[in-house]
Design a protein around this motif. Structure first.
Motif, PDB file in Angstrom:
ATOM      1  N   VAL A 185       0.859  -1.185   0.000  1.00  0.00           N
ATOM      2  CA  VAL A 185       0.000   0.000   0.000  1.00  0.00           C
ATOM      3  C   VAL A 185       0.894   1.233   0.000  1.00  0.00           C
ATOM      4  O   VAL A 185       1.772   1.378   0.853  1.00  0.00           O
ATOM      5  N   ASP A 186       0.690   2.113  -0.991  1.00  0.00           N
ATOM      6  CA  ASP A 186       1.450   3.357  -1.070  1.00  0.00           C
ATOM      7  C   ASP A 186       0.457   4.467  -1.418  1.00  0.00           C
ATOM      8  O   ASP A 186       0.169   4.728  -2.582  1.00  0.00           O
ATOM      9  N   GLU A 187      -0.091   5.079  -0.373  1.00  0.00           N
ATOM     10  CA  GLU A 187      -1.076   6.148  -0.529  1.00  0.00           C
ATOM     11  C   GLU A 187      -0.528   7.412   0.122  1.00  0.00           C
ATOM     12  O   GLU A 187       0.464   7.360   0.847  1.00  0.00           O
ATOM     13  N   ASP A 188      -1.175   8.547  -0.114  1.00  0.00           N
ATOM     14  CA  ASP A 188      -0.674   9.808   0.440  1.00  0.00           C
ATOM     15  C   ASP A 188      -0.469   9.724   1.944  1.00  0.00           C
ATOM     16  O   ASP A 188       0.528  10.233   2.475  1.00  0.00           O
ATOM     17  N   ASP A 189      -1.408   9.085   2.649  1.00  0.00           N
ATOM     18  CA  ASP A 189      -1.343   9.090   4.111  1.00  0.00           C
ATOM     19  C   ASP A 189      -0.909   7.752   4.697  1.00  0.00           C
ATOM     20  O   ASP A 189      -1.102   7.505   5.882  1.00  0.00           O
ATOM     21  N   ARG A 190      -0.299   6.909   3.864  1.00  0.00           N
ATOM     22  CA  ARG A 190       0.136   5.625   4.400  1.00  0.00           C
ATOM     23  C   ARG A 190       1.011   4.859   3.412  1.00  0.00           C
ATOM     24  O   ARG A 190       0.720   4.787   2.232  1.00  0.00           O
ATOM     25  N   TYR A 191       2.087   4.293   3.946  1.00  0.00           N
ATOM     26  CA  TYR A 191       2.918   3.344   3.203  1.00  0.00           C
ATOM     27  C   TYR A 191       3.047   2.113   4.091  1.00  0.00           C
ATOM     28  O   TYR A 191       3.510   2.213   5.233  1.00  0.00           O
ATOM     29  N   LEU A 192       2.595   0.964   3.599  1.00  0.00           N
ATOM     30  CA  LEU A 192       2.670  -0.250   4.412  1.00  0.00           C
ATOM     31  C   LEU A 192       2.857  -1.463   3.511  1.00  0.00           C
ATOM     32  O   LEU A 192       2.025  -1.752   2.656  1.00  0.00           O
ATOM     33  N   VAL A 193       3.968  -2.139   3.731  1.00  0.00           N
ATOM     34  CA  VAL A 193       4.268  -3.367   2.983  1.00  0.00           C
ATOM     35  C   VAL A 193       4.320  -4.513   3.987  1.00  0.00           C
ATOM     36  O   VAL A 193       5.087  -4.471   4.945  1.00  0.00           O
ATOM     37  N   MET A 194       3.501  -5.532   3.755  1.00  0.00           N
ATOM     38  CA  MET A 194       3.480  -6.711   4.631  1.00  0.00           C
ATOM     39  C   MET A 194       4.137  -7.880   3.901  1.00  0.00           C
ATOM     40  O   MET A 194       3.839  -8.130   2.731  1.00  0.00           O
ATOM     41  N   SER A 195       5.005  -8.577   4.609  1.00  0.00           N
ATOM     42  CA  SER A 195       5.687  -9.737   4.045  1.00  0.00           C
ATOM     43  C   SER A 195       5.684 -10.871   5.059  1.00  0.00           C
ATOM     44  O   SER A 195       5.569 -10.648   6.270  1.00  0.00           O
ATOM     45  N   VAL A 196       5.816 -12.098   4.541  1.00  0.00           N
ATOM     46  CA  VAL A 196       5.834 -13.303   5.382  1.00  0.00           C
ATOM     47  C   VAL A 196       7.181 -14.003   5.208  1.00  0.00           C
ATOM     48  O   VAL A 196       7.686 -14.130   4.086  1.00  0.00           O
ATOM     49  N   ARG A 197       7.742 -14.452   6.319  1.00  0.00           N
ATOM     50  CA  ARG A 197       9.022 -15.170   6.313  1.00  0.00           C
ATOM     51  C   ARG A 197       8.836 -16.548   5.681  1.00  0.00           C
ATOM     52  O   ARG A 197       7.986 -17.326   6.084  1.00  0.00           O
TER      53      ARG A 197
END
Length: 200
Positions: A185-197
């Motif tokens: 997710v790369d939006e004006d009010d948020r950047y969040l990348v979720m990954s799994v090991r």
């Protein structure tokens, strides 16, 4: 800014004292990002590059009193601000390099990293080290309270194709380090990348 450890300290050290007051409204964004990690009571989580510890209260709330919260940062002034804010009561604070964590392999359930990747001296090595200390199936959240465009504008820059945090650059970097990206997710009010090991 060069990203070797000395320059990271030179950049963040003088800014530590006023850091939280510059971004007073980020708390809910941190809490929302932590919630997406899906931490259970009793879990073990690392805040990598914890800075002044803004994520630590939310991480502690997620894992409960039986859980383990560790915050690591390279900059002593940032850790001192975390202590001044009372956040050392929510987790153990260690001054260390994310690329050389004093933790046993496979012991953590998750890692939270706010503004982390762009400040790693060697992003590939740093992400590999985070993978080393997380159990297979554990999660990594790479977060920033604003997106790439907004952050670049804040610094008077434009984003470029070689931006490490762009999905097309970050996905293969994570994969090579043992992580599978599951959301971006790369939006004006948020950047969040979720990954799994990855691994068994």
């Amino acid at each position: 800014m060069s990203d070797d450890p000395t320059h990271v300290q030179e950049f963040f050290g003088p800014r530590a004292a006023g850091w939280d007051s510059r971004f007073p409204d980020d708390g809910p964004a941190y809490a929302a990002a932590v919630a997406e990690l899906g931490l259970r009571p009793g879990a073990s989580v690392l805040d990598a590059g914890c800075g002044t510890g803004r994520a630590l209260p939310a991480l502690r709330a997620a894992v409960g009193p039986a859980g383990t919260v560790v915050g690591v940062d390279l900059t002593p002034e940032m850790l001192a601000e975390a202590v001044r804010a009372g956040r050392d009561g929510t987790g153990a604070l260690l001054r260390t390099d994310v690329a050389r964590l004093p933790l046993r392999g496979g012991t953590l359930d998750a890692v939270f990293g706010a503004g982390l990747v762009s400040h790693l001296a060697d992003p590939a090595a740093g992400l590999r080290e985070l993978a080393r200390v997380v159990r297979p199936g554990g999660r990594l959240a790479l977060f920033h309270p604003v997106g790439r465009v907004a952050l670049a504008a804040r610094h008077g820059r434009l984003i470029t194709e070689d931006d490490l945090r762009a999905e097309h650059n970050l996905r293969p970097l994570l994969s090579a380090a043992g992580w599978q990206m599951v959301s971006y997710v790369d939006e004006d009010d948020r950047y969040l990348v979720m990954s799994v090991r990855q691994g068994h």
